[in-house]
Scaffold this active site. Structure first.
Site, PDB file in Angstrom:
ATOM      1  N   ASP A 418     -33.180 -22.068 -10.075  1.00 31.45           N
ATOM      2  CA  ASP A 418     -34.483 -21.419 -10.294  1.00 31.45           C
ATOM      3  C   ASP A 418     -34.582 -20.237  -9.327  1.00 31.45           C
ATOM      4  O   ASP A 418     -34.581 -20.416  -8.092  1.00 31.45           O
ATOM      5  CB  ASP A 418     -35.616 -22.419 -10.048  1.00 31.45           C
ATOM      6  N   LEU A 419     -34.638 -19.008  -9.881  1.00 33.30           N
ATOM      7  CA  LEU A 419     -34.736 -17.816  -9.034  1.00 33.30           C
ATOM      8  C   LEU A 419     -36.084 -17.811  -8.317  1.00 33.30           C
ATOM      9  O   LEU A 419     -37.129 -18.048  -8.936  1.00 33.30           O
ATOM     10  CB  LEU A 419     -34.577 -16.555  -9.882  1.00 33.30           C
ATOM     11  N   ASP A 462     -36.713 -17.726 -15.598  1.00 35.04           N
ATOM     12  CA  ASP A 462     -35.776 -17.500 -14.499  1.00 35.04           C
ATOM     13  C   ASP A 462     -34.984 -18.761 -14.171  1.00 35.04           C
ATOM     14  O   ASP A 462     -34.500 -18.923 -13.064  1.00 35.04           O
ATOM     15  CB  ASP A 462     -36.540 -17.023 -13.259  1.00 35.04           C
TER      16      ASP A 462
END
Length: 800
Positions: A418-419, A462
């Site tokens: 997860d960015l 993301d």
């Protein structure tokens, strides 16, 4: 003379055989019905006679009981014998018997009691004593009548009726036979002779009967036969016209075959080609003259995927079963070596007798549509932006990996990425920048993937996922660390402005103990969330032994349960009484509304088990709205049923003190028509002062409508007195931790006194929580607290 008569009777029987059968059938059926009805009527007559005899016996018995009682009491035996003989002289009674209580028997007539076909009625004899005015039982009178004569009479009547009815039906049947022969049978014989001589080529003269022309069934049959003769004459002409039309249809079929865009081949029963339409010539590269009398497999099987033996087997199967073969898709090659994909179908051609005359083969070119289908299938499983496997394709691979782990004990590792700063880039620089960042991150991740047994996918937004096959925990750990390091060093520049990007990674091992693919994804999500909570830009492995991760997992499962409970109304309202110290001043009942959760098995779950999770994941506003809606419905129901309505104290969390919840409460008040004076909202001190401006606006709006407010757990905060003067509330609920210590703790008692005095000075009433003993209640009364609440007055109960 006799042989002639027998011959005539035999001929007459043959010509009227159907009428004889019909007459016998009607006679037999009529006889059965007549006998049945006669028996029913005789049974009714017998029952009526039985009822009349029973009524006569009861009338005579009741009329004689009183006189017999007097004679027995006076011991007048002669009078008793005389009265019994008098009863015997009537035509109704055949035998009379009187039995006294001491065993003395008086009788008249022949004893037929217990015999067949008899009817007996018994009557008790009692004497009314003139002094005691009580009945004294003296004995029992029995009256018996024989039914044998009555049954004999009915049976004789039945035989007479049966004989009369049989004779009548026999005479009627004979008349029917004569009339049938005269009116129908002889004419039917003539019609049969005419029909047997009718010739298709040499049509006979019209049919006529030796009778007057009447508009009846026979004449209708004559008209039908004559019309049939005319129709046969027209049939010859129509057959010639049909032959000409058939020729035209054949020409039309040939033209249609030429114009069809699908390739069509027809063959003989032994699969030699008879015809190719122009579309088949273009598709296969052969002309009609070149392929005539060649085997169809030599033309179709020119190097494609369809083998000659397999195709020949399909043709034989269709011919032997005389059944069409549905469309099948296969790759073929034409005479020039060009490959294409077709759907082919085979069907037999039958003659009028159902025998196979040949085969028809239809080839539909699906090369372009197949390519389009493959393209759509690829797009369905791949992300349009990055070209990676999308969530759908990734979840399908994850399900397959879980199945291998369970069935073949083959381990896999799921990695969820997860960015951390993606939303910041998306919001500040726009979606074009966000898309470009995702493409660059995808290239970076693909360059770091070293193992062949791994799958990289974009799960949405993301989020990325990596599925690694095999027992490669060290390799997965190393890959995650390299991804963390690479993204920490990565700088995304957009319009001259650099942006840093980090990632939080959650890892989970998929083995035979994993419940499902969805469970594995949930565990990876929990591990990723734990990495974010720990400061981001790090990795976290999911472990069932990790208490914190397990608690978060349980909370997520409970979160789904809470959503179902709201949708399916599986919450239940409870209440606890708030008792006033001055009952004359406060006569209106006060209840605090409490909440319980009913799980799928019907078990009651206390709020302490689900409220913390609801607060953590921002679900308290939804739960509070559910409580408000159903509490107001309860008050509306009390009003409708004309019951006394209590004042309900409804708890609101700090997440509910907003404009959206305020609008919902006002809407529910308008919808239910409940008086706002019956509603008191409880808010905690901490929730009120965390957003003082919005809380104050919330309270003032509802107080203007007539609702009341209580400040819950007052005294537990560190700045209670400082903010109290700014909060417009009606009640202060003294924190229970102070109330429980007022008997033995001098400081706690002084704090309760201080809270009570300040509340009264501000015009607020006080409510003491956690009142569990009589000593605490006495201390609160001495201090002057207005209300008390606790287990001393009873445990919470369902609100019904």
């Amino acid at each position: 003379m006799k042989p002639f008569l027998l011959s005539r009777l035999s001929t007459w029987y043959t010509e009227n055989r159907l009428a004889w059968r019909l007459a016998w059938s009607v006679f037999a059926a009529g006889l059965v019905v007549t006998v049945s009805l006669t028996l029913v009527l005789l049974q009714v007559e017998y029952n009526r006679g039985l009822l009349k005899a029973r009524a006569d016996l009861r009338t005579l018995g009741h009329s004689a009981v009183s006189q017999l009682a007097s004679n027995l009491w006076l011991v007048n035996t002669e009078a008793v014998h005389g009265q019994l003989n008098s009863l015997r002289q009537t035509r109704v009674i055949d035998y009379v018997q009187l039995v006294e209580n001491d065993g003395q028997i008086y009788a008249s007539g022949v004893d037929i009691q217990g015999a067949e076909n008899t009817l007996t009625e018994t009557f008790p004899i009692a004497y009314l004593h003139p002094l005691t005015n009580q009945h004294v039982s003296l004995g029992q009178l029995s009256l018996t009548v024989s039914l044998k004569g009555f049954k004999t009479q009915l049976f004789d009547q039945f035989l007479r009726l049966l004989l009369l009815e049989g004779f009548g039906m026999g005479a009627a049947g004979l008349c029917f036979l004569i009339l049938y022969h005269r009116l129908i049978a002889r004419h039917l014989s003539h019609i049969a002779q005419y029909t047997g001589q009718l010739n298709y080529n040499l049509l006979a003269a019209p049919l006529k009967l030796a009778r007057r022309a009447e508009n009846d069934e026979l004449q209708s049959l004559v008209h039908a036969f004559n019309q049939m003769r005319i129709n046969l004459q027209h049939g010859v002409k129509q057959r010639e016209e049909a032959q000409r039309a058939l020729y035209v249809e054949k020409e039309l079929a040939d033209v249609t075959l030429i114009s069809i865009t699908d390739a069509i081949l027809t063959t003989t029963p032994d699969f030699k080609i008879k015809l190719l339409n122009p579309a088949a010539e273009r598709l296969l590269g052969w002309s009609q003259s070149e392929v005539r009398d060649r085997c169809v497999s030599q033309i179709i099987c020119q190097g494609g995927d369809l083998k000659s033996a397999d195709f020949f087997a399909v043709l034989q199967h269709a011919r032997e079963r005389n059944k069409a073969i549905a469309r099948q898709t296969v790759a073929l090659a034409n005479r020039a070596g060009e490959r294409f994909i077709v759907e082919y179908a085979v069907a037999p051609i039958n003659d009028p007798d159902g025998q196979v005359e040949g085969m028809v083969l239809v080839l539909h070119d699906v090369t372009e549509s197949q390519a389009l289908t493959e393209k759509l299938a690829y797009q369905a499983d791949h992300d349009y932006l990055t070209g990676l496997t999308n969530r759908r394709g990734f979840e399908r691979a994850l399900i397959a990996a879980h199945q291998l782990a369970v069935e073949a004990n083959q381990q896999h590792i799921l990695m969820l990425l997860d960015l951390d700063q993606f939303k910041l880039v998306n919001d500040t620089c726009g979606h074009l920048a966000g898309d470009e960042l995702l493409r660059l991150v995808t290239n970076l991740l693909q360059s770091l993937m070293s193992t062949e047994n791994s799958l990289l996918g974009r799960l949405g937004g993301d989020e990325f996922g990596i599925l690694i096959s095999g027992d490669q925990i060290p390799q997965a750990q190393n890959l995650a660390e390299r991804i963390l390091h690479a993204l920490a060093q990565f700088r995304f520049v957009w319009k001259g402005r650099p942006h840093g990007v980090t990632v939080s990674i959650g890892l989970v091992l998929i083995d035979s103990h994993c419940v499902s693919a969805q469970e594995a994804m949930s565990q990876a999500d929990i591990a990723c969330f734990a990495a974010k909570d720990a400061g981001r830009n790090r990795l976290s492995w999911y472990s069932q032994d990790d208490t914190e991760l397990q608690e978060r997992h349980n909370e997520l499962q409970l979160l789904a349960t809470l959503k179902e409970a709201i949708e399916q109304n599986r919450f239940q309202l409870y209440y606890q009484k708030i008792e006033p110290f001055d009952r004359e001043l406060h006569q209106l009942p006060h209840y605090e509304i409490l909440l319980r959760l009913v799980d799928a098995n019907g078990r009651i779950i206390p709020p302490g088990a689900f409220i913390p999770a609801a607060e953590r994941y921002d679900m308290m506003a939804l739960i509070d709205c559910w409580v408000v809606e159903h509490s107001l419905k309860y008050l509306a129901q009390c009003k409708q049923e004309q019951r006394a309505s209590p004042q309900l104290a409804i708890n609101l969390s700090g997440k509910s003190l907003n404009k959206k919840t305020l609008a919902f409460i006002l809407q529910q008040l308008d919808l239910t028509g409940v008086s706002p004076t019956f509603v008191c909202f409880e808010i905690t001190e901490t929730a009120a002062i965390s957003n003082l401006k919005e809380s104050t606006q919330f309270i003032e709006t509802l107080r203007a409508r007539g609702c009341m407010f209580a400040l819950d757990d007052f005294g537990s905060g560190f700045s209670s007195f400082n903010y109290l003067k700014t909060l417009p509330v009606d009640y202060l609920k003294i924190d229970g931790s102070l109330v429980t210590g007022i008997v033995d703790d001098r400081v706690a008692r002084q704090m309760v006194i201080a809270v009570n005095d300040i509340a009264h000075s501000l015009g607020c009433k006080t409510i003491a929580e956690f009142v569990e003993t009589e000593e605490i209640l006495a201390q609160l009364a001495t201090i002057g607290v207005d209300f008390a609440q606790g287990y001393y007055f009873g445990e919470p109960a369902p609100l019904v």
